[in-house]
Design an enzyme around this catalytic site. Structure first.
Site, PDB file in Angstrom:
ATOM      1  N   HIS A 155      22.278  39.154 -20.333  1.00  0.00           N
ATOM      2  CA  HIS A 155      23.077  38.010 -19.875  1.00  0.00           C
ATOM      3  C   HIS A 155      23.710  37.337 -21.088  1.00  0.00           C
ATOM      4  O   HIS A 155      23.072  37.243 -22.142  1.00  0.00           O
ATOM      5  CB  HIS A 155      22.149  37.036 -19.123  1.00  0.00           C
ATOM      6  CG  HIS A 155      22.869  35.912 -18.466  1.00  0.00           C
ATOM      7  ND1 HIS A 155      23.204  34.765 -19.139  1.00  0.00           N
ATOM      8  CD2 HIS A 155      23.319  35.765 -17.202  1.00  0.00           C
ATOM      9  CE1 HIS A 155      23.839  33.949 -18.305  1.00  0.00           C
ATOM     10  NE2 HIS A 155      23.908  34.537 -17.119  1.00  0.00           N
ATOM     11  N   TYR A 194      27.259  33.596  -2.692  1.00  0.00           N
ATOM     12  CA  TYR A 194      27.151  32.141  -2.550  1.00  0.00           C
ATOM     13  C   TYR A 194      28.096  31.577  -3.597  1.00  0.00           C
ATOM     14  O   TYR A 194      27.955  31.895  -4.789  1.00  0.00           O
ATOM     15  CB  TYR A 194      25.706  31.784  -2.885  1.00  0.00           C
ATOM     16  CG  TYR A 194      25.196  30.462  -2.416  1.00  0.00           C
ATOM     17  CD1 TYR A 194      25.030  30.194  -1.063  1.00  0.00           C
ATOM     18  CD2 TYR A 194      24.804  29.495  -3.336  1.00  0.00           C
ATOM     19  CE1 TYR A 194      24.495  28.992  -0.643  1.00  0.00           C
ATOM     20  CE2 TYR A 194      24.268  28.287  -2.908  1.00  0.00           C
ATOM     21  CZ  TYR A 194      24.115  28.041  -1.562  1.00  0.00           C
ATOM     22  OH  TYR A 194      23.577  26.858  -1.138  1.00  0.00           O
ATOM     23  N   PHE A 214      37.685  38.528 -15.195  1.00  0.00           N
ATOM     24  CA  PHE A 214      36.511  38.015 -14.489  1.00  0.00           C
ATOM     25  C   PHE A 214      35.229  38.659 -15.018  1.00  0.00           C
ATOM     26  O   PHE A 214      34.259  37.980 -15.345  1.00  0.00           O
ATOM     27  CB  PHE A 214      36.718  38.275 -12.995  1.00  0.00           C
ATOM     28  CG  PHE A 214      35.500  38.084 -12.164  1.00  0.00           C
ATOM     29  CD1 PHE A 214      35.026  36.807 -11.922  1.00  0.00           C
ATOM     30  CD2 PHE A 214      34.820  39.166 -11.633  1.00  0.00           C
ATOM     31  CE1 PHE A 214      33.890  36.618 -11.156  1.00  0.00           C
ATOM     32  CE2 PHE A 214      33.688  38.988 -10.873  1.00  0.00           C
ATOM     33  CZ  PHE A 214      33.219  37.706 -10.628  1.00  0.00           C
ATOM     34  N   SER A 228      24.615  50.098  -0.645  1.00  0.00           N
ATOM     35  CA  SER A 228      24.672  48.747  -0.084  1.00  0.00           C
ATOM     36  C   SER A 228      26.004  48.151  -0.531  1.00  0.00           C
ATOM     37  O   SER A 228      26.603  48.618  -1.503  1.00  0.00           O
ATOM     38  CB  SER A 228      23.486  47.907  -0.558  1.00  0.00           C
ATOM     39  OG  SER A 228      23.350  47.978  -1.954  1.00  0.00           O
ATOM     40  N   HIS A 251      24.921  49.881  -5.361  1.00  0.00           N
ATOM     41  CA  HIS A 251      25.394  48.644  -4.726  1.00  0.00           C
ATOM     42  C   HIS A 251      26.868  48.478  -5.095  1.00  0.00           C
ATOM     43  O   HIS A 251      27.217  48.441  -6.280  1.00  0.00           O
ATOM     44  CB  HIS A 251      24.584  47.454  -5.248  1.00  0.00           C
ATOM     45  CG  HIS A 251      24.914  46.160  -4.578  1.00  0.00           C
ATOM     46  ND1 HIS A 251      24.470  45.840  -3.307  1.00  0.00           N
ATOM     47  CD2 HIS A 251      25.649  45.102  -4.987  1.00  0.00           C
ATOM     48  CE1 HIS A 251      24.910  44.637  -2.976  1.00  0.00           C
ATOM     49  NE2 HIS A 251      25.627  44.163  -3.974  1.00  0.00           N
ATOM     50  N   HIS A 256      22.959  35.679  -0.523  1.00  0.00           N
ATOM     51  CA  HIS A 256      22.816  35.194  -1.897  1.00  0.00           C
ATOM     52  C   HIS A 256      22.549  33.692  -1.860  1.00  0.00           C
ATOM     53  O   HIS A 256      23.070  32.979  -0.993  1.00  0.00           O
ATOM     54  CB  HIS A 256      24.096  35.432  -2.703  1.00  0.00           C
ATOM     55  CG  HIS A 256      24.387  36.867  -2.988  1.00  0.00           C
ATOM     56  ND1 HIS A 256      24.856  37.294  -4.205  1.00  0.00           N
ATOM     57  CD2 HIS A 256      24.275  37.981  -2.239  1.00  0.00           C
ATOM     58  CE1 HIS A 256      25.019  38.598  -4.185  1.00  0.00           C
ATOM     59  NE2 HIS A 256      24.685  39.043  -2.989  1.00  0.00           N
ATOM     60  N   GLU A 302      28.472  44.540  -1.152  1.00  0.00           N
ATOM     61  CA  GLU A 302      28.541  43.083  -1.328  1.00  0.00           C
ATOM     62  C   GLU A 302      29.896  42.566  -0.859  1.00  0.00           C
ATOM     63  O   GLU A 302      30.934  43.150  -1.167  1.00  0.00           O
ATOM     64  CB  GLU A 302      28.342  42.738  -2.808  1.00  0.00           C
ATOM     65  CG  GLU A 302      28.381  41.234  -3.050  1.00  0.00           C
ATOM     66  CD  GLU A 302      28.134  40.886  -4.499  1.00  0.00           C
ATOM     67  OE1 GLU A 302      27.046  41.213  -5.010  1.00  0.00           O
ATOM     68  OE2 GLU A 302      29.036  40.295  -5.119  1.00  0.00           O
ATOM     69  N   GLN A 344      24.484  43.485 -12.935  1.00  0.00           N
ATOM     70  CA  GLN A 344      25.851  43.039 -13.196  1.00  0.00           C
ATOM     71  C   GLN A 344      26.698  44.305 -13.319  1.00  0.00           C
ATOM     72  O   GLN A 344      26.194  45.373 -13.684  1.00  0.00           O
ATOM     73  CB  GLN A 344      25.845  42.249 -14.530  1.00  0.00           C
ATOM     74  CG  GLN A 344      27.161  41.635 -14.926  1.00  0.00           C
ATOM     75  CD  GLN A 344      27.663  40.678 -13.861  1.00  0.00           C
ATOM     76  OE1 GLN A 344      28.256  41.119 -12.875  1.00  0.00           O
ATOM     77  NE2 GLN A 344      27.448  39.388 -14.056  1.00  0.00           N
ATOM     78  N   ARG A 402      37.052  44.720   0.480  1.00  0.00           N
ATOM     79  CA  ARG A 402      37.976  45.795   0.857  1.00  0.00           C
ATOM     80  C   ARG A 402      37.177  47.071   1.092  1.00  0.00           C
ATOM     81  O   ARG A 402      36.250  47.378   0.344  1.00  0.00           O
ATOM     82  CB  ARG A 402      38.997  46.023  -0.253  1.00  0.00           C
ATOM     83  CG  ARG A 402      39.845  44.796  -0.514  1.00  0.00           C
ATOM     84  CD  ARG A 402      40.789  45.068  -1.613  1.00  0.00           C
ATOM     85  NE  ARG A 402      41.548  46.290  -1.354  1.00  0.00           N
ATOM     86  CZ  ARG A 402      42.729  46.527  -1.880  1.00  0.00           C
ATOM     87  NH1 ARG A 402      43.290  45.655  -2.669  1.00  0.00           N
ATOM     88  NH2 ARG A 402      43.355  47.655  -1.622  1.00  0.00           N
ATOM     89  N   GLY A 411      22.290  31.047 -10.934  1.00  0.00           N
ATOM     90  CA  GLY A 411      23.672  30.596 -10.781  1.00  0.00           C
ATOM     91  C   GLY A 411      24.267  30.154 -12.105  1.00  0.00           C
ATOM     92  O   GLY A 411      23.560  30.023 -13.113  1.00  0.00           O
ATOM     93  N   ASP A 412      25.578  29.972 -12.087  1.00  0.00           N
ATOM     94  CA  ASP A 412      26.296  29.546 -13.301  1.00  0.00           C
ATOM     95  C   ASP A 412      26.368  28.028 -13.376  1.00  0.00           C
ATOM     96  O   ASP A 412      26.362  27.353 -12.351  1.00  0.00           O
ATOM     97  CB  ASP A 412      27.710  30.127 -13.283  1.00  0.00           C
ATOM     98  CG  ASP A 412      27.704  31.602 -13.645  1.00  0.00           C
ATOM     99  OD1 ASP A 412      27.019  31.966 -14.619  1.00  0.00           O
ATOM    100  OD2 ASP A 412      28.368  32.380 -12.948  1.00  0.00           O
TER     101      ASP A 412
END
Ligand code: FAD
Length: 307
Positions: free
Chosen positions: A162, A58, A229, A24, A279, A86, A26, A189, A285, A117-118
C-alpha cells in the site's frame, strides 16, 4: 518464486487441466438512471457465467452507502448471484457502521468486503480514523465476525504494498492482523506485472497466511483515465503496457480489443501458473470480462470447456 498452486499445497498439474478457474466480478453503484440500466445490462450478461460472487463498492467516505445497499438488495432480489458488499471505516462511528452491517444481514447479505478506506482529504493525505469509529480494518473484520459468524469477510491485499506502507513487512503485518481477525479471502489491488503478484504471494505464504489471495484484474477500457486512477492507488503501469495503447486515444474500438487482449494474456499466464481464482474489476461493463472469461473456458450456464 512459487506458483500459487505450489504455495497453496493444492492439487497437481493433471487435476488443473480439468479444472476451470473461479471468477468473481466487481461493480460500482450507479449514479444515474442511465448508469443503472447499463449496470443491469452488464449483470444480466455476466450472471450466466455463474461467478462465485459479485461485489459492489462503497464510495469514498461512505458517499454511496444507500446506493451500494440498493444495488446489493436488488442483486439479492432479482438474481441468483451471491453479493458481497464493500464497506469502509471512513467518516463513520462504530455504531453507524454496525448499523450498515446489520441492515445487510437483515436483507440476507452474507459476504462483506471490509476495508479501512481512503482519507476524506484524498489519497496521499494522512489517514485519521473517526474518533468513535473502527481504528483499523482488522478491528472492523473482527467485529463483523464476532457479531455475525455466518458472514464471510474478504479484505484487500497489495502486491506492490500500500502506498502508505513503509515496507512489505509492515504491509503484510496488516494483512496478517485482518486474517487473524477472521478474514477468509483477500482481493488484490490491480497489478499488471504477474511477477509482482507471485513475489507477493511468496512473502505472504512465508508469513503463514494461507487464505486465497485473488488477483484483481482490470481490463483497461479507457487507458488514459484508468492509468491516472490506478497510479494514484499505488499500481505501477509498465511502459510496455502504455506503449500498447499508444496512438489509440481517439480509437475506442481498437482500445477495447487491445485491453481485452492484454488482460486475457495476463489472466491466462496466471492460470497456467496455478492461479485458480480471478476477480475482475468490470467498471460496470460486461463485454471485455465476458470475452476474457470465455478464453478461460467459462461458458454461460455451465456449458464449460477446460481452458
Ligand atoms: P488496510 O487493509 O487497513 O491497510 C492496507 C495497507 O495500508 C496496509 O497493509 C498498510 O500497509 C497500509 N496502512 C494502513 N493504515 C496505515 C497507517 N495508519 N499507517 C501506515 N500504513 C498504513 N475504497 C473505497 O473507498 N471503497 C471500496 O469499495 C474499496 N474497495 C476496494 C477493494 C479492494 C480489493 C482494494 C484492494 C481496495 C479497495 N478500496 C476501496 C481502496 C482502499 O479503501 C484503499 O486502498 C485504502 O487506502 C486502504 O484501505 P484497506 O482496507 O486496504 O486498508
Amino acid at each position: 518464486m512459487t506458483s500459487e498452486k505450489t504455495a497453496d499445497h493444492s492439487t497437481g498439474a493433471d487435476a488443473q487441466k480439468q479444472k476451470l478457474p473461479k471468477i468473481s466480478f466487481e461493480f460500482f453503484p450507479p449514479k444515474t438512471e442511465e448508469m443503472e440500466r447499463s449496470l443491469w445490462d452488464s449483470i444480466t450478461r455476466l450472471a450466466p457465467l455463474h461467478p462465485n460472487f459479485v461485489s459492489v463498492t462503497y464510495g469514498a467516505g461512505g458517499s454511496t452507502r444507500e446506493r451500494t445497499h440498493a444495488t446489493i438488495a436488488r442483486i439479492l432480489k432479482e438474481t441468483d448471484l451471491v453479493p458481497a458488499a464493500h464497506l469502509t471505516c471512513v467518516n463513520a462511528s462504530r455504531a453507524d457502521i454496525d448499523d450498515v452491517v446489520a441492515r445487510y444481514h437483515d436483507v440476507g447479505v452474507r459476504h462483506i468486503v471490509a476495508l479501512r478506506g481512503d482519507p476524506m482529504t484524498g489519497i496521499g493525505t494522512p489517514y485519521c480514523a473517526h474518533p468513535d469509529g473502527y481504528q483499523t480494518s482488522a478491528e472492523l473484520v473482527g467485529n463483523i465476525r464476532k457479531n455475525y459468524p455466518d458472514v464471510e469477510v474478504t479484505v484487500s491485499a497489495y502486491p506492490e504494498k500500500h502506498p502508505e506502507s513503509t515496507n512489505f513487512d509492515a504491509d503484510i503485518d496488516v494483512l496478517k492482523a485482518k486474517v487473524d481477525a477472521g478474514a477468509t479471502r483477500a482481493i488484490t489491488q490491480v497489478f499488471f506485472d504477474n511477477d509482482l503478484y507471485f513475489r507477493y504471494l511468496d512473502r505472504v505464504r512465508a508469513r503463514g497466511i494461507e487464505i486465497p489471495i485473488l488477483p484483481g484484474i482490470m481490463p483497461m477500457h479507457n487507458f488514459k483515465q484508468a492509468r491516472g486512477f490506478v497510479t494514484r492507488a499505488g499500481t505501477t503501469v509498465p511502459d510496455w503496457l502504455a506503449e500498447k495503447f499508444d496512438g489509440l486515444d481517439d480509437d475506442q474500438e481498437t482500445r477495447k480489443l487491445v485491453a481485452a487482449t492484454v488482460a486475457a494474456g495476463q489472466v491466462q499466464k496466471l492460470f497456467k501458473h496455478g492461479v485458480e481464482n480471478f476477480h475482475f474489476y468490470t467498471m460496470n461493463r460486461a463485454d471485455l470480462v465476458f470475452a476474457i472469461s470465455h478464453l478461460l473456458g467459462i461458458r454461460p450456464n455451465g456449458a464449460q470447456k477446460a481452458a
